[in-house]
Design a protein around this motif. Sequence first.
Motif, PDB file in Angstrom:
ATOM      1  N   SER A  19     -87.104  -7.621  -5.541  1.00  0.00           N
ATOM      2  CA  SER A  19     -88.510  -7.455  -5.204  1.00  0.00           C
ATOM      3  C   SER A  19     -88.700  -6.756  -3.863  1.00  0.00           C
ATOM      4  O   SER A  19     -89.728  -6.143  -3.615  1.00  0.00           O
ATOM      5  CB  SER A  19     -89.217  -8.812  -5.184  1.00  0.00           C
ATOM      6  N   ASN A  20     -87.689  -6.862  -2.983  1.00  0.00           N
ATOM      7  CA  ASN A  20     -87.781  -6.206  -1.691  1.00  0.00           C
ATOM      8  C   ASN A  20     -87.130  -4.829  -1.700  1.00  0.00           C
ATOM      9  O   ASN A  20     -86.945  -4.222  -0.659  1.00  0.00           O
ATOM     10  CB  ASN A  20     -87.118  -7.072  -0.607  1.00  0.00           C
ATOM     11  N   GLY A  21     -86.731  -4.363  -2.862  1.00  0.00           N
ATOM     12  CA  GLY A  21     -86.095  -3.058  -2.969  1.00  0.00           C
ATOM     13  C   GLY A  21     -86.988  -1.962  -2.410  1.00  0.00           C
ATOM     14  O   GLY A  21     -88.173  -1.921  -2.697  1.00  0.00           O
ATOM     15  N   GLN A  22     -86.405  -1.067  -1.623  1.00  0.00           N
ATOM     16  CA  GLN A  22     -87.178  -0.041  -0.934  1.00  0.00           C
ATOM     17  C   GLN A  22     -87.099   1.285  -1.672  1.00  0.00           C
ATOM     18  O   GLN A  22     -86.019   1.734  -2.039  1.00  0.00           O
ATOM     19  CB  GLN A  22     -86.656   0.135   0.492  1.00  0.00           C
ATOM     20  N   ILE A  23     -88.238   1.899  -1.886  1.00  0.00           N
ATOM     21  CA  ILE A  23     -88.275   3.224  -2.484  1.00  0.00           C
ATOM     22  C   ILE A  23     -88.113   4.260  -1.373  1.00  0.00           C
ATOM     23  O   ILE A  23     -88.536   4.034  -0.236  1.00  0.00           O
ATOM     24  CB  ILE A  23     -89.609   3.438  -3.245  1.00  0.00           C
ATOM     25  N   SER A  24     -87.491   5.376  -1.661  1.00  0.00           N
ATOM     26  CA  SER A  24     -87.295   6.422  -0.659  1.00  0.00           C
ATOM     27  C   SER A  24     -87.408   7.797  -1.308  1.00  0.00           C
ATOM     28  O   SER A  24     -87.228   7.948  -2.521  1.00  0.00           O
ATOM     29  CB  SER A  24     -85.932   6.275   0.027  1.00  0.00           C
ATOM     30  N   ALA A  25     -87.733   8.782  -0.485  1.00  0.00           N
ATOM     31  CA  ALA A  25     -87.832  10.169  -0.942  1.00  0.00           C
ATOM     32  C   ALA A  25     -86.586  10.922  -0.491  1.00  0.00           C
ATOM     33  O   ALA A  25     -86.275  10.973   0.700  1.00  0.00           O
ATOM     34  CB  ALA A  25     -89.091  10.822  -0.365  1.00  0.00           C
ATOM     35  N   GLU A  26     -85.889  11.502  -1.441  1.00  0.00           N
ATOM     36  CA  GLU A  26     -84.644  12.209  -1.143  1.00  0.00           C
ATOM     37  C   GLU A  26     -84.599  13.523  -1.915  1.00  0.00           C
ATOM     38  O   GLU A  26     -85.446  13.817  -2.738  1.00  0.00           O
ATOM     39  CB  GLU A  26     -83.433  11.340  -1.479  1.00  0.00           C
ATOM     40  N   TYR A  27     -83.582  14.355  -1.598  1.00  0.00           N
ATOM     41  CA  TYR A  27     -83.354  15.633  -2.278  1.00  0.00           C
ATOM     42  C   TYR A  27     -84.602  16.519  -2.218  1.00  0.00           C
ATOM     43  O   TYR A  27     -85.116  16.964  -3.248  1.00  0.00           O
ATOM     44  CB  TYR A  27     -82.911  15.409  -3.725  1.00  0.00           C
ATOM     45  N   LEU A  28     -85.065  16.768  -1.015  1.00  0.00           N
ATOM     46  CA  LEU A  28     -86.266  17.577  -0.814  1.00  0.00           C
ATOM     47  C   LEU A  28     -85.995  19.046  -1.159  1.00  0.00           C
ATOM     48  O   LEU A  28     -84.940  19.587  -0.814  1.00  0.00           O
ATOM     49  CB  LEU A  28     -86.744  17.476   0.640  1.00  0.00           C
ATOM     50  N   THR A  29     -86.947  19.671  -1.843  1.00  0.00           N
ATOM     51  CA  THR A  29     -86.834  21.085  -2.180  1.00  0.00           C
ATOM     52  C   THR A  29     -88.142  21.808  -1.911  1.00  0.00           C
ATOM     53  O   THR A  29     -89.213  21.209  -1.907  1.00  0.00           O
ATOM     54  CB  THR A  29     -86.456  21.287  -3.667  1.00  0.00           C
ATOM     55  N   CYS A  30     -88.029  23.094  -1.682  1.00  0.00           N
ATOM     56  CA  CYS A  30     -89.187  23.975  -1.529  1.00  0.00           C
ATOM     57  C   CYS A  30     -89.009  25.123  -2.505  1.00  0.00           C
ATOM     58  O   CYS A  30     -87.968  25.793  -2.488  1.00  0.00           O
ATOM     59  CB  CYS A  30     -89.271  24.492  -0.095  1.00  0.00           C
ATOM     60  N   GLU A  31     -89.986  25.345  -3.355  1.00  0.00           N
ATOM     61  CA  GLU A  31     -89.863  26.358  -4.414  1.00  0.00           C
ATOM     62  C   GLU A  31     -88.578  26.123  -5.226  1.00  0.00           C
ATOM     63  O   GLU A  31     -87.846  27.062  -5.543  1.00  0.00           O
ATOM     64  CB  GLU A  31     -89.899  27.760  -3.841  1.00  0.00           C
ATOM     65  N   MET A  32     -88.294  24.847  -5.494  1.00  0.00           N
ATOM     66  CA  MET A  32     -87.173  24.413  -6.325  1.00  0.00           C
ATOM     67  C   MET A  32     -85.812  24.781  -5.742  1.00  0.00           C
ATOM     68  O   MET A  32     -84.833  24.935  -6.470  1.00  0.00           O
ATOM     69  CB  MET A  32     -87.319  24.979  -7.753  1.00  0.00           C
ATOM     70  N   ALA A  33     -85.731  24.937  -4.423  1.00  0.00           N
ATOM     71  CA  ALA A  33     -84.466  25.230  -3.752  1.00  0.00           C
ATOM     72  C   ALA A  33     -84.369  24.385  -2.483  1.00  0.00           C
ATOM     73  O   ALA A  33     -85.375  24.085  -1.850  1.00  0.00           O
ATOM     74  CB  ALA A  33     -84.371  26.711  -3.409  1.00  0.00           C
ATOM     75  N   GLU A  34     -83.155  24.012  -2.127  1.00  0.00           N
ATOM     76  CA  GLU A  34     -82.943  23.242  -0.914  1.00  0.00           C
ATOM     77  C   GLU A  34     -82.861  24.174   0.288  1.00  0.00           C
ATOM     78  O   GLU A  34     -82.052  25.092   0.319  1.00  0.00           O
ATOM     79  CB  GLU A  34     -81.650  22.417  -1.020  1.00  0.00           C
ATOM     80  N   ASN A  35     -83.725  23.960   1.250  1.00  0.00           N
ATOM     81  CA  ASN A  35     -83.755  24.736   2.489  1.00  0.00           C
ATOM     82  C   ASN A  35     -83.686  26.253   2.242  1.00  0.00           C
ATOM     83  O   ASN A  35     -82.799  26.938   2.757  1.00  0.00           O
ATOM     84  CB  ASN A  35     -82.589  24.315   3.399  1.00  0.00           C
ATOM     85  N   PRO A  36     -84.600  26.796   1.453  1.00  0.00           N
ATOM     86  CA  PRO A  36     -84.550  28.222   1.129  1.00  0.00           C
ATOM     87  C   PRO A  36     -84.773  29.110   2.352  1.00  0.00           C
ATOM     88  O   PRO A  36     -85.488  28.741   3.284  1.00  0.00           O
ATOM     89  CB  PRO A  36     -85.688  28.388   0.112  1.00  0.00           C
ATOM     90  N   LEU A  37     -84.161  30.298   2.329  1.00  0.00           N
ATOM     91  CA  LEU A  37     -84.228  31.220   3.458  1.00  0.00           C
ATOM     92  C   LEU A  37     -85.221  32.349   3.252  1.00  0.00           C
ATOM     93  O   LEU A  37     -85.456  33.137   4.167  1.00  0.00           O
ATOM     94  CB  LEU A  37     -82.844  31.825   3.717  1.00  0.00           C
ATOM     95  N   ALA A  38     -85.797  32.467   2.073  1.00  0.00           N
ATOM     96  CA  ALA A  38     -86.714  33.581   1.819  1.00  0.00           C
ATOM     97  C   ALA A  38     -87.803  33.157   0.845  1.00  0.00           C
ATOM     98  O   ALA A  38     -87.784  33.516  -0.329  1.00  0.00           O
ATOM     99  CB  ALA A  38     -85.958  34.792   1.280  1.00  0.00           C
ATOM    100  N   VAL A  39     -88.777  32.409   1.328  1.00  0.00           N
ATOM    101  CA  VAL A  39     -89.911  31.984   0.502  1.00  0.00           C
ATOM    102  C   VAL A  39     -90.967  33.074   0.546  1.00  0.00           C
ATOM    103  O   VAL A  39     -91.408  33.478   1.631  1.00  0.00           O
ATOM    104  CB  VAL A  39     -90.494  30.656   1.025  1.00  0.00           C
ATOM    105  N   ASN A  40     -91.380  33.546  -0.609  1.00  0.00           N
ATOM    106  CA  ASN A  40     -92.288  34.701  -0.648  1.00  0.00           C
ATOM    107  C   ASN A  40     -93.690  34.362  -1.133  1.00  0.00           C
ATOM    108  O   ASN A  40     -94.398  35.218  -1.646  1.00  0.00           O
ATOM    109  CB  ASN A  40     -91.693  35.814  -1.520  1.00  0.00           C
ATOM    110  N   THR A  41     -94.096  33.113  -0.983  1.00  0.00           N
ATOM    111  CA  THR A  41     -95.464  32.727  -1.313  1.00  0.00           C
ATOM    112  C   THR A  41     -96.083  32.024  -0.114  1.00  0.00           C
ATOM    113  O   THR A  41     -95.394  31.303   0.611  1.00  0.00           O
ATOM    114  CB  THR A  41     -95.513  31.794  -2.542  1.00  0.00           C
ATOM    115  N   ASN A  42     -97.361  32.248   0.106  1.00  0.00           N
ATOM    116  CA  ASN A  42     -98.045  31.637   1.247  1.00  0.00           C
ATOM    117  C   ASN A  42     -98.371  30.163   1.032  1.00  0.00           C
ATOM    118  O   ASN A  42     -98.767  29.471   1.970  1.00  0.00           O
ATOM    119  CB  ASN A  42     -99.333  32.400   1.550  1.00  0.00           C
ATOM    120  N   GLN A  43     -98.226  29.702  -0.193  1.00  0.00           N
ATOM    121  CA  GLN A  43     -98.445  28.291  -0.504  1.00  0.00           C
ATOM    122  C   GLN A  43     -97.238  27.753  -1.285  1.00  0.00           C
ATOM    123  O   GLN A  43     -97.305  27.516  -2.493  1.00  0.00           O
ATOM    124  CB  GLN A  43     -99.728  28.108  -1.315  1.00  0.00           C
ATOM    125  N   PRO A  44     -96.129  27.571  -0.588  1.00  0.00           N
ATOM    126  CA  PRO A  44     -94.929  27.076  -1.270  1.00  0.00           C
ATOM    127  C   PRO A  44     -95.133  25.681  -1.841  1.00  0.00           C
ATOM    128  O   PRO A  44     -95.956  24.902  -1.352  1.00  0.00           O
ATOM    129  CB  PRO A  44     -93.870  27.078  -0.151  1.00  0.00           C
TER     130      PRO A  44
END
Length: 207
Positions: A19-44
């Motif tokens: 019951s005290n189990g903690q939920i967490s957010a992991e494996y963050l992505t932007c435009e379906m990629a981890e730490n992308p170097l070239a995002v080409n949309t103004n609203q990723p």
Amino acid sequence: MKNLKNIFYLFLLLVTFISNGQISAEYLTCEMAENPLAVNTNQPRLSWQLVSKEFYATQIGYQILVSSSEEKLKNGEGDIWNSGRVNSEKNLQIIYSGTPLKSETKYFWKVKVWNQKGKASNWSKIASFRMSPSASDLNPVWIGAITKTNSHLPQKLPHRHFQQTEKRCFDQCFGFVVTQEYYASQTIFGKQRNQRSGSLHFRFRTL
């Protein structure tokens, strides 16, 4: 009888732990990629995965911080975007809605979530994304071994002329390359340099 009591106490401990189990957010992505170097949309679009030891854990809310520096983000400052708490079960493809993003700029972000019991998670690990250069920023210069007219490439193909000094190394590098064959070391963006030629010669195949 004593064994039954022990089993009962163990069961209560197990229920308490679950019951005290903690939920967490992991494996963050932007435009379906981890730490992308070239995002080409103004609203990723930002996404994360939910991890919990609790059975049937769900998300009922989230908060996203986006910052111009990792240091600011560590201090809890979302100077680019602070979504505030958003009551939503959605954790995929969250559209960025903060300050207009600048080309060729790196941003840092993190997220925290609330579970079905209203308990907030810790902040996630910090992730990042870098905006790609805009067409007006590229100021392209033709650097091929053949003429641009004979290349049969699109007229507005984005590319950039660059030079690397003997002792300089790049931590990050990205680009758009159209080539069939290249005469350079695989570590051209590192310390090693092709002594045979000071430039790259491009032909017709797209990588």
